[in-house]
Design an enzyme around this catalytic site. Structure first.
Site, short mmCIF file in Angstrom:
data_model
loop_
_atom_site.label_atom_id
_atom_site.label_comp_id
_atom_site.label_asym_id
_atom_site.label_seq_id
_atom_site.Cartn_x
_atom_site.Cartn_y
_atom_site.Cartn_z
N HIS A 118 39.96 43.18 37.60
CA HIS A 118 40.41 41.86 38.07
C HIS A 118 41.91 41.72 37.76
CE1 HIS A 118 40.48 37.37 38.01
NE2 HIS A 118 39.44 37.47 38.82
N ASP A 191 35.87 44.06 30.22
CA ASP A 191 35.85 42.72 30.80
C ASP A 191 34.41 42.41 31.22
OD1 ASP A 191 36.06 40.47 32.35
OD2 ASP A 191 37.24 41.42 33.95
N GLN A 194 31.57 39.41 34.62
CA GLN A 194 30.49 39.42 35.62
C GLN A 194 29.20 40.02 35.05
OE1 GLN A 194 30.57 37.79 38.28
NE2 GLN A 194 32.76 37.47 38.55
N LYS A 217 31.09 31.15 34.10
CA LYS A 217 30.37 32.05 35.00
C LYS A 217 28.96 32.32 34.48
CE LYS A 217 34.62 34.51 36.27
NZ LYS A 217 34.87 34.24 37.70
N CYS A 357 40.67 38.49 43.86
CA CYS A 357 41.56 38.80 42.72
C CYS A 357 41.52 40.29 42.36
CB CYS A 357 41.23 37.96 41.49
SG CYS A 357 41.40 36.20 41.75
C1 LIG Z 1 35.53 40.54 36.62
C2 LIG Z 1 36.30 39.30 36.31
N1 LIG Z 1 37.16 39.31 35.29
C3 LIG Z 1 37.86 38.22 34.95
C4 LIG Z 1 37.75 37.05 35.65
C5 LIG Z 1 38.60 35.89 35.24
O1 LIG Z 1 37.84 34.81 34.83
P1 LIG Z 1 38.53 33.41 34.58
O2 LIG Z 1 39.20 33.03 35.86
O3 LIG Z 1 37.40 32.51 34.24
O4 LIG Z 1 39.49 33.56 33.46
C6 LIG Z 1 36.87 37.00 36.74
C7 LIG Z 1 36.67 35.79 37.54
O5 LIG Z 1 37.48 35.26 38.25
C8 LIG Z 1 36.14 38.15 37.08
O6 LIG Z 1 35.29 38.17 38.12
#
Ligand SMILES: Cc1ncc(COP(=O)(O)O)c(C=O)c1O
Lengths: 404, 139
Positions: A118, A191, A194, A217, A357
Site C-alpha cells: 500500500h 502490514d 487486510q 477495517k 492506493c
Molecule cells: C493493505 C493496506 N495497508 C494499509 C492501509 C492503510 O490504512 P489506513 O488508511 O487506515 O491507515 C490500507 C487501507 O487503506 C490497506 O489496505
C-alpha cells in the site's frame, strides 16, 4: 455455500436495508456492540488517561492499558511484544519508518518492498531511503500474485509487505518470507491491515518483528490503530511524535523519555477508540476467526464461480482460493472501472474502483485501474448475487448483448 | 437519475469527435492519475474562432462523452463565447448557480449537472473542459 446472515448485528443495515456494501477493505461497518460500548465509555468513564489521580482518570487509564493486552492476546503475541496505539495503520507505518528504519539503515543498505504494498508502506520508506541514501528494491508479482524475482540480498536491512494484498487479494506466505528475511538479518514490517479480523493470526507460529493494523477495517471505530512489535526493537527506537505523556523528565534544555510503549504515544490518546477496538475484538471472538474466515472463503468461492461464468470479466489474483483474502479485483471488458462503480451504485451496490492506493503495482501489472469487491462477516451470498446482476446491468447500459 | 443517459452513451460510442485533427493549432493533454483517464484536446483556431476540434486518448465513458459534447458545443464559436460556456459548465458541476441563459447555452452538456452530486466523478466529467480552459487561457 454459506447461508449465514449477520446483518442484524450491524445497525447501518437498519438505516440502509437495501444496501449491498462491498467495500469492506476500505472500511468496515460497525456492529452494535462497538457503537454501544463506545457511547457507554463517554457516558460512564470519560476522562484523561495517565494524568489524573481521580476515579475517572484511573478508569480510563485502566481501559486504555487493557486494550494493549487484548490486542496482544488477539494476535497470540506473548510478553516479548508490546502494542503501541496510533490513529491508523498509516501512522504506525510512518512511525516505524521514521524511527527504526531511519535509525538503522545506512547509505548503500537495501530496503526491499513487495510491489503490492500500500502507498502507506511505500511512501514513508521512500522518504527514509532518500534521506539515508539507501536503495529501495521491489519484489515483483504478476497478475496472479506470484512473485517474479527475489530481491532479498545480504544487504537487505528491511523487508516490508502486506500480509494480504489489497490490490490482488493474495495472502502471502508470511512464514516463509519472515524466515527468508531473517536469514539475511533483515527486520520485517508486516502490514496486517487486510489480514486482521479476516484470518486466524498466531504470532506464536511466526517470528514477527513489526505488525501494523487499522481498527476501522476490523469493525472498530475510525481513528484507532496501531503496531505490535518486539519490545527489543521498540526499546532501541527514538521517539516519533513528542510532547505530553511520552516523557519522563523535561527541563528547559533537555528531556528524558518514557519507556516502551508510552514513548511512542504523545498527547491525549483515543481511549474511546481503544474501547471500541476491544469491543470489535470481542465481536470477532464471539464467532471466532475460523468461522469468519470460512464464511468469507465461501463468499470468495461463490463470487469467483459467478464471475468466471461471465466471459467479459478479467479476474486478478491467485487461482488457488486458499491463497485469497476477502476481496476480488477485476475488470469488465469495454467498461472503465469508474463507470462500473457508478453504474453499480445506481443499483445500491457499493464497490471500489481505481488504483486502491497501489499505483506502483498497477503500473507493474500494466493496468490503469481495476474494480474491487471486498467483504466482511456481514456480507451474504445474496449480496454477491446482487453484485453480479448489477455488473450485467452495467454491460446492458453500455449496449452489450450478452448471452450467458 | 442515471448519469448514463442515451446521449452520453451515444457520444461515448459514436466516436465522431475522436479522430486525428490535421493542422490543429493547439493541443492540450489532460490526465487523471487517479483513474487513468488520459485525453488530448486538439483545436484549430482561425481569427479567434474555433474552426474545428477533436480529441484522442482513452478514458471512462463520462470523460469521453463530456469532451465530445463539449467539442460539438464549441465548434464554430468565437473563443470568447467558448470561454463563457466553459466557465458556466465548470460552475454547474461544482453546484454553483448558473444564469438561465448560460444553462440554455450548455445544451446537451446540461446532463452533467448531476456530477455536482458525484464527487468521485467530477474529475472525469471536467477533464476535457480543463484542457479547453488551458488552451483559451494561453491565448
Ligand atoms: C493493505 C493496506 N495497508 C494499509 C492501509 C492503510 O490504512 P489506513 O488508511 O487506515 O491507515 C490500507 C487501507 O487503506 C490497506 O489496505
Amino acid at each position: 455455500m454459506t447461508t449465514m446472515n449477520h446483518k442484524g448485528d450491524f445497525p447501518i443495515y437498519e438505516t440502509h436495508p437495501g444496501m449491498v456494501y462491498l467495500d469492506h477493505a476500505a472500511t468496515s461497518h460497525k456492529p452494535d456492540i462497538v457503537t454501544r460500548r463506545t457511547e457507554s465509555y463517554y457516558k460512564t468513564s470519560n476522562s484523561s488517561p495517565h494524568r489524573g489521580a481521580y476515579l475517572l482518570s484511573v478508569k480510563s487509564t485502566e481501559l486504555y492499558d487493557r486494550g494493549r493486552k487484548e490486542v496482544l492476546d488477539f494476535l497470540g503475541a506473548d510478553e516479548r511484544y508490546s502494542t503501541v496505539f496510533t490513529k491508523n495503520a498509516t501512522e504506525a507505518l510512518n512511525l516505524i519508518a521514521q524511527t527504526h528504519v531511519m535509525e538503522n539503515v545506512k547509505a548503500g543498505d537495501e530496503i526491499c518492498v513487495s510491489i503490492d504494498a500500500h502507498h502507506s508502506v511505500i511512501v514513508p520508506l521512500q522518504l527514509v531511503a532518500k534521506r539515508k541514501g539507501a536503495i529501495l528494491k521491489y519484489l515483483y508479482l504478476d497478475r496472479t500474485g506470484t512473485f517474479e524475482n527475489d530481491a532479498i540480498t545480504a544487504k537487505t536491512k528491511i523487508l516490508a509487505l502486506p500480509w494480504i494484498s489489497n490490490g490482488l487479494g493474495k495472502i502471502h506466505d508470511v512464514k516463509a518470507l519472515l524466515k527468508r528475511a531473517h536469514d539475511v538479518g533483515a527486520v520485517v514490517i508486516l502490514d496486517g491491515a487486510q489480514a486482521i479480523g479476516h484470518i486466524p493470526i498466531d504470532f506464536a507460529e511466526l517470528d514477527v518483528d513489526f505488525f501494523t493494523f487499522s481498527g476501522h477495517k476490523m469493525y472498530a471505530p475510525q481513528g484507532i490503530g496501531g503496531l505490535v512489535a518486539k519490545k527489543e526493537l521498540l526499546e532501541a527506537m527514538p521517539p516519533f511524535l513528542t510532547g505530553g505523556d511520552m516523557i519522563e523528565y523535561v527541563t528547559e534544555q533537555t528531556t528524558t523519555y518514557a519507556g516502551v510503549p508510552e514513548r511512542f504515544e504523545a498527547g491525549t490518546q483515543n481511549v474511546a477508540g481503544v474501547v471500541g477496538l476491544m469491543a470489535a475484538i470481542d465481536y470477532i471472538k464471539s464467532y471466532g476467526l475460523t468461522k469468519i474466515h470460512e464464511h468469507e472463503m465461501a463468499l470468495t468461492s461463490y463470487a469467483l464461480e459467478k464471475l468466471k461464468a461471465l466471459p467479459f470479466i478479467e479476474i486478478y489474483g491467485p487461482e488457488d482460493i486458499s491463497k485469497r483474502g476477502a476481496l476480488i479485483t477485476f475488470n469488465v471488458e469495454g467498461i472503465h472501472p469508474h463507470d462500473v462503480a457508478s453504474l453499480l451504485d445506481e443499483k445500491w451496490v457499493s464497490i471500489r474502483a481505481g488504483h486502491h492506493c497501489t499505483q506502483p503495482l498497477m503500473k507493474h501489472l500494466e493496468l490503469s485501474a481495476s474494480c474491487r469487491v471486498s467483504y466482511g462477516f456481514y456480507n451474504t451470498i445474496e449480496d454477491i448475487d446482487k453484485f453480479v446482476d448489477a455488473v450485467k446491468y452495467a454491460r446492458e447500459v453500455f449496449g452489450y448483448v450478452d448471452v450467458y | 437519475m442515471s448519469m448514463y443517459t442515451e446521449t452520453i452513451m451515444w457520444h461515448n460510442q459514436s466516436g465522431h469527435n475522436k479522430r486525428p485533427l490535421e493542422g490543429a493549432t493547439h493541443v492540450e493533454r489532460g490526465n487523471n492519475p487517479n483513474c487513468g483517464d488520459d485525453l488530448s484536446l486538439e483545436v484549430t483556431l482561425e481569427n479567434g474562432v474555433i474552426k474545428d476540434a477533436a480529441f484522442s486518448g482513452s478514458g471512462c465513458a463520462i470523460s469521453q462523452a463530456s469532451i465530445s459534447i463539449m467539442i460539438d458545443l464549441i465548434k464554430d464559436k468565437a473563443v470568447m463565447d467558448a470561454k463563457k460556456i466553459c466557465d458556466a459548465y465548470l460552475s454547474m458541476v461544482k453546484g454553483e448557480s448558473v444564469s438561465e441563459e448560460m444553462v440554455d447555452a450548455l445544451e446537451d452538456a446540461q446532463i452533467f449537472e448531476g456530477l455536482s452530486k458525484m464527487p468521485a466523478r467530477v474529475k472525469c466529467g471536467t477533464l476535457g473542459w480543463h484542457c479547453l480552459k488551458t488552451v483559451i487561457n494561453q491565448l
